[in-house]
Design a protein around this motif. Structure first.
Motif, PDB file in Angstrom:
ATOM      1  N   LYS A 671      33.095  -9.872 -16.525  1.00 59.17           N
ATOM      2  CA  LYS A 671      33.223 -10.200 -17.778  1.00 59.17           C
ATOM      3  C   LYS A 671      33.318  -9.215 -18.715  1.00 59.17           C
ATOM      4  O   LYS A 671      32.817  -7.852 -18.296  1.00 59.17           O
ATOM      5  CB  LYS A 671      32.197 -11.234 -18.212  1.00 59.17           C
ATOM      6  CG  LYS A 671      30.705 -10.602 -18.334  1.00 59.17           C
ATOM      7  CD  LYS A 671      29.733 -12.073 -18.827  1.00 59.17           C
ATOM      8  CE  LYS A 671      28.510 -11.052 -19.008  1.00 59.17           C
ATOM      9  NZ  LYS A 671      27.556 -12.279 -19.453  1.00 59.17           N
ATOM     10  N   VAL A 672      33.697  -9.573 -19.779  1.00 58.44           N
ATOM     11  CA  VAL A 672      33.860  -8.278 -20.914  1.00 58.44           C
ATOM     12  C   VAL A 672      32.397  -8.268 -21.665  1.00 58.44           C
ATOM     13  O   VAL A 672      32.009  -9.420 -22.370  1.00 58.44           O
ATOM     14  CB  VAL A 672      34.859  -8.687 -22.028  1.00 58.44           C
ATOM     15  CG1 VAL A 672      34.851  -7.362 -22.965  1.00 58.44           C
ATOM     16  CG2 VAL A 672      36.345  -8.739 -21.068  1.00 58.44           C
ATOM     17  N   VAL A 673      31.738  -7.244 -21.641  1.00 57.64           N
ATOM     18  CA  VAL A 673      30.520  -7.012 -22.180  1.00 57.64           C
ATOM     19  C   VAL A 673      30.569  -5.852 -23.260  1.00 57.64           C
ATOM     20  O   VAL A 673      31.492  -5.390 -23.661  1.00 57.64           O
ATOM     21  CB  VAL A 673      29.428  -6.451 -21.094  1.00 57.64           C
ATOM     22  CG1 VAL A 673      29.423  -7.504 -20.192  1.00 57.64           C
ATOM     23  CG2 VAL A 673      30.098  -5.016 -20.761  1.00 57.64           C
ATOM     24  N   ASP A 674      29.712  -6.155 -24.384  1.00 55.04           N
ATOM     25  CA  ASP A 674      29.599  -4.914 -25.273  1.00 55.04           C
ATOM     26  C   ASP A 674      29.024  -3.700 -24.806  1.00 55.04           C
ATOM     27  O   ASP A 674      27.827  -3.589 -24.361  1.00 55.04           O
ATOM     28  CB  ASP A 674      28.759  -5.527 -26.350  1.00 55.04           C
ATOM     29  CG  ASP A 674      28.774  -4.814 -27.562  1.00 55.04           C
ATOM     30  OD1 ASP A 674      29.399  -3.898 -27.960  1.00 55.04           O
ATOM     31  OD2 ASP A 674      27.972  -5.164 -28.566  1.00 55.04           O
ATOM     32  N   LEU A 675      29.759  -2.753 -24.854  1.00 55.48           N
ATOM     33  CA  LEU A 675      29.400  -1.251 -24.406  1.00 55.48           C
ATOM     34  C   LEU A 675      28.286  -0.694 -25.243  1.00 55.48           C
ATOM     35  O   LEU A 675      27.334   0.174 -24.552  1.00 55.48           O
ATOM     36  CB  LEU A 675      30.534  -0.435 -24.292  1.00 55.48           C
ATOM     37  CG  LEU A 675      31.699  -0.767 -23.523  1.00 55.48           C
ATOM     38  CD1 LEU A 675      32.951   0.439 -23.493  1.00 55.48           C
ATOM     39  CD2 LEU A 675      31.182  -0.604 -21.906  1.00 55.48           C
ATOM     40  N   GLU A 676      28.307  -1.026 -26.446  1.00 59.32           N
ATOM     41  CA  GLU A 676      27.159  -0.372 -27.218  1.00 59.32           C
ATOM     42  C   GLU A 676      25.783  -0.930 -26.732  1.00 59.32           C
ATOM     43  O   GLU A 676      24.767  -0.235 -26.621  1.00 59.32           O
ATOM     44  CB  GLU A 676      27.681  -0.581 -28.805  1.00 59.32           C
ATOM     45  CG  GLU A 676      28.641   0.220 -29.323  1.00 59.32           C
ATOM     46  CD  GLU A 676      28.912  -0.247 -30.593  1.00 59.32           C
ATOM     47  OE1 GLU A 676      28.117  -0.776 -31.125  1.00 59.32           O
ATOM     48  OE2 GLU A 676      30.043   0.583 -31.242  1.00 59.32           O
ATOM     49  N   ALA A 677      25.748  -2.161 -26.578  1.00 63.54           N
ATOM     50  CA  ALA A 677      24.731  -3.158 -26.299  1.00 63.54           C
ATOM     51  C   ALA A 677      24.333  -2.478 -25.002  1.00 63.54           C
ATOM     52  O   ALA A 677      22.987  -2.164 -24.416  1.00 63.54           O
ATOM     53  CB  ALA A 677      24.914  -4.528 -26.419  1.00 63.54           C
TER      54      ALA A 677
END
Length: 816
Positions: A671-677
């Motif tokens: 899935k698409v995740v938040d890279l910063e997190a």
């Protein structure tokens, strides 16, 4: 003191300090410190403790944590898991540092984006530098604006009023006075120069007469007349008189009919200001008398010469004397002529300056008349101008005041926004703390979450001072209850069944109490946050109202400035109707019609040559500026096109990279995740516990190592102290032995010399000697015991024996 100077580049210099010898007090203190040795011990201990100090940067925090965990019984003995835990702690530390760096990088990039967007100008933004440049170009464009034009706008620095016009009149009067004073000073200087020249001429004439007395009458040149000072040249002496002047006046009255037309007027030169014939007659009569005497002498000399002939040497002397007198005659006549010529030249030059000064004075008078007419005209407009200026100034002051208030309000609003952000951050931290306290797989997580999020009717704390205040508080409570009831929507029914005052069974009471405390903190933060938001809303409304007021004041200011500008135009048109005298020469008039100068010059324009040349130069400058601006516009257009292309390329590249990143995230995470997190989430609870245990064990070992090192240094200090005492004892024993020898020798000598009458004193000295011998032997025994004790301590595993008892002194030991 040694000083070092720079060579030739500068005048800087560097000098050494003036050092004095160290005092005795310093050396004594240094010896005391060296004997005690605290610095050496501390230095050695610090070196020994570097191993455990370098192992952790937060040693103090680790000691506090280790003590707390030791009390709770969480510390275990270090075993095989210690190395594994240290490695995991190191790995976790590295990951944590990476996460912190990534988080800092993300925050830095966010701040950079915020700063970049904050610097982004508005669509209607105008650069202040460009605005100022345009304004300056319009005001100082270099073209020539006619004041008689209908659309002529008087610049602010050229606007005139009654005060400025009065100042111009004062300055003009001052300049005229200075011009006249300067010319008077020059005339007085020339008069003084004439008086000095007359005195010199009179002295030269007297010298010339003396020379004529020695020259042959046939070779004499005529004596020039001495000039005189006219009464008009000394007006300060007009009313002064003497006996001579009275006699002269009487003589003038008798000869008035004959000499009526011989008087001169004005400030004349020497050629016109000669002495009168009568005076000349009086002055020349002595010369004639001398000439007669000379002729008589010459006749007698000739008679004598006829009687006695002269020798050649006497003839040569007479000829040399005659040549000398002729030279003196010529030089004196030349000096007199030069003085007259110099004065006449100065007089002609001063006359030229006087004519120019007369022209300037007349022009100043004409200028004074024009300024006075302008002043009378300006007085008619003074009241209207003052009212308009007062109106403009009041609008400007009002605008500045409102702008100051708007800036202050904006600063307060920014401060409130920061406070609200801090409160929101505290609220987020509180929620995260609550979730951390729940832990994982907690059966009462839902119940505690409902307790934590429950809204409670809270009463504001106020001081109660009577029944009236109690009634007011009850009214406030009812209002708050109604507000809370209106705010409770879906959670009201669920929270009604909860009883947060009782901890459910099998639930940790400490966790329940912690949840209650966190809820109270949350409610406090929410109350403060609501108040801050209300204040921020009020400040925002006030700021909006002030912005509207600023716009209204600006519009009224523009209207007032427009009225003032119209008034200035009207005033300038009235001033243009006044006639101004401008003297011109024929070669300055270039207004020619059909090859001739017209009789009516009303349509002509008075223009200075300097302004005409500046306008011609300005035409050339504008042509150059126009070509430069075209070139700059062409370059800017090319740069604009290139930037548009670069932006399109960057947008295409960003889209391609975003698609590629999305594909990689789907392939790796599904899935698409938040890279910063994702970058910041690298923490694990088990790893944190292992890291904590490893740090506790490390701190415990370092503490034990430090204790053993302290014991070792204490023993070494004791050994050092014992060695020092032993050395002191040995030195003392040596001194006592030397004293013993000295006493023995002195006693032997005294025994031989003493008489029988001092036998009693000898017995006392013998007793003292025996006592001293016993003391020396006791000290020798103590020294021997200390040596044995030192040897035992220096051995490994040696035991300390009790000190040896000194032997009991006997009477036989006192005999020598």
């Amino acid at each position: 003191m040694i000083a070092g100077r720079a060579k030739q580049e500068s005048e800087h210099k560097v000098s050494t300090y003036r050092l004095l010898a160290l005092s005795k007090k310093y050396h004594t203190l240094k010896q005391r410190i060296g004997k005690k040795g605290p610095e050496g011990n501390d230095r050695r201990k610090s070196k020994a403790g570097e191993s455990w100090k370098d192992g952790s940067k937060d040693a103090v925090d680790d000691v506090d944590q280790g003590d707390g965990l030791k009390k709770e019984g969480l510390l275990q003995k270090p075993g095989a898991q210690t190395k594994l835990g240290s490695r995991q702690a190191e790995k976790l530390k590295i990951n944590f540092e990476k996460a912190e760096k990534a988080k800092a990088k993300v925050e830095k990039r966010k701040r950079e984006w915020e700063q970049l967007y904050a610097r982004k100008p508005d669509e209607n933004y105008e650069d202040p530098m460009d605005v100022m440049a345009i304004k300056e170009a319009r005001e100082h464009m270099g073209d020539f604006k006619l004041k008689t034009a209908k659309d002529f706008t008087v610049p602010e620095h050229q606007r005139i009023n009654t005060e400025k016009k009065r100042m111009q009149l004062v300055i003009l009067e001052k300049q005229t006075h200075e011009l006249k004073s300067e010319m008077n000073r020059k005339i007085l200087d020339l008069r003084n120069f004439k008086i000095e020249s007359i005195e010199k001429i009179r002295s030269h004439v007297n010298e010339l007469k003396a020379v004529h007395a020695k020259i042959n009458p046939s070779k004499r040149l005529p004596v020039p007349q001495v000039p005189r000072i006219h009464p008009e040249e000394t007006p300060e002496k007009k009313r002064q008189y003497t006996t001579e002047t009275l006699l002269m006046y009487k003589q003038e009255l008798s000869t008035k009919a004959k000499q009526a037309n011989k008087g001169e007027q004005g400030f004349g030169g020497f050629s016109r200001g000669l002495e009168e014939p009568g005076e000349e007659r009086d002055m020349i009569s002595p010369s004639k008398y001398s000439e007669r005497a000379d002729t008589a002498c010459s006749d007698t000399s000739q008679a004598c010469q006829q009687e006695t002939p002269l020798s050649e040497l006497e003839l040569e002397v007479i000829q040399a004397e005659e040549i000398k007198n002729l030279y003196l005659q010529d030089s004196l006549l030349k000096k007199i002529k030069d003085l007259i010529k110099n004065f006449d030249a100065e007089l002609r030059l001063l006359r030229h300056h006087k004519l120019k000064a007369d022209i300037n004075v007349k022009m100043a008078d004409l200028r004074h008349v024009t300024l006075f007419e302008e002043l009378l005209l300006l007085k008619e407009f003074e009241k209207r101008e003052n009212s308009l200026l007062e109106k403009v100034n009041s609008r400007i002051e009002e605008q500045l005041e409102i702008q100051d208030k708007a800036e202050e309000c904006l600063q307060q609003l920014e401060a409130k926004k920061r406070d609200i952000a801090k409160l929101q951050e505290r609220e987020k931290t509180l929620h995260s703390t609550f979730h951390v306290s729940l832990g994982e797989n907690n059966k009462f997580a839902d119940f505690l979450t409902k307790v934590f999020k429950k809204k409670i009717k809270r009463v504001k704390k106020k001081e109660k001072k009577g029944d009236e205040e109690e009634e007011e508080e009850s009214g406030e409570e009812s209002d708050e209850e109604s507000a809370w009831d209106s705010n409770e929507d879906d959670s009201g029914s669920e929270s009604g069944a909860l009883d947060d005052s009782v901890c459910p069974p099998h639930c940790d009471p400490a966790l329940f109490e912690n949840t209650i405390q966190l809820r109270e903190k949350r409610l406090d933060i929410e109350e403060v946050l609501v108040e801050e938001k209300k204040i921020a809303d009020n400040l925002r409304k006030e700021n909006d109202s002030l912005a509207k007021k600023v716009k209204i004041v600006q519009s009224s200011l523009k209207t007032a400035e427009g009225d003032l500008e119209l008034f200035q135009r009207e005033k300038q048109q009235k001033l243009n109707e006044l006639n101004v005298v401008v003297p011109l020469r024929l070669h300055q008039i270039e207004f020619v019609s059909n090859g001739t100068v017209p009789g009516d010059l009303s349509s002509a324009l008075v223009f200075t040559n300097q302004a005409l040349v500046s306008l011609q130069q300005r035409i050339q400058e504008l042509q150059l500026e126009k070509s430069e601006q075209r070139h700059l516009y062409k370059l800017a257009r090319q740069q604009h096109v290139q930037l548009i292309r670069d932006r399109r390329d960057m947008e295409a590249k960003i889209q391609m990279l975003e698609g590629k990143c999305k594909q990689l995230m789907l392939a790796k995470f599904g899935k698409v995740v938040d890279l910063e997190a994702l970058k910041t989430i690298t923490m694990n609870k088990n790893l944190e516990e292992l890291k904590l245990k490893a740090r506790i064990n490390e701190e415990e070992f370092s503490r034990d190592l430090k204790l053993w090192e302290d014991k070792i240094w204490e023993v070494k200090d004791r050994l050092k102290e014992v060695t020092r005492l032993h050395t002191q004892k040995l030195v003392q024993m040596n001194e006592l032995l030397n004293q013993k020898k000295e006493l023995e020798t002195s006693l032997d000598t005294r025994q031989k010399k003493m008489a029988a009458e001092f036998q009693g004193k000898r017995q006392e000295e013998v007793k003292d000697r025996q006592r001293l011998i016993q003391l020396v032997e006791l000290q020798a025994q103590e020294i021997q015991a200390l040596r044995e004790e030192i040897s035992l301590l220096s051995r490994k595993g040696g035991h300390i024996l009790p000190p040896a008892q000194p032997p009991i002194p006997t009477s036989s030991q006192g005999v020598v």
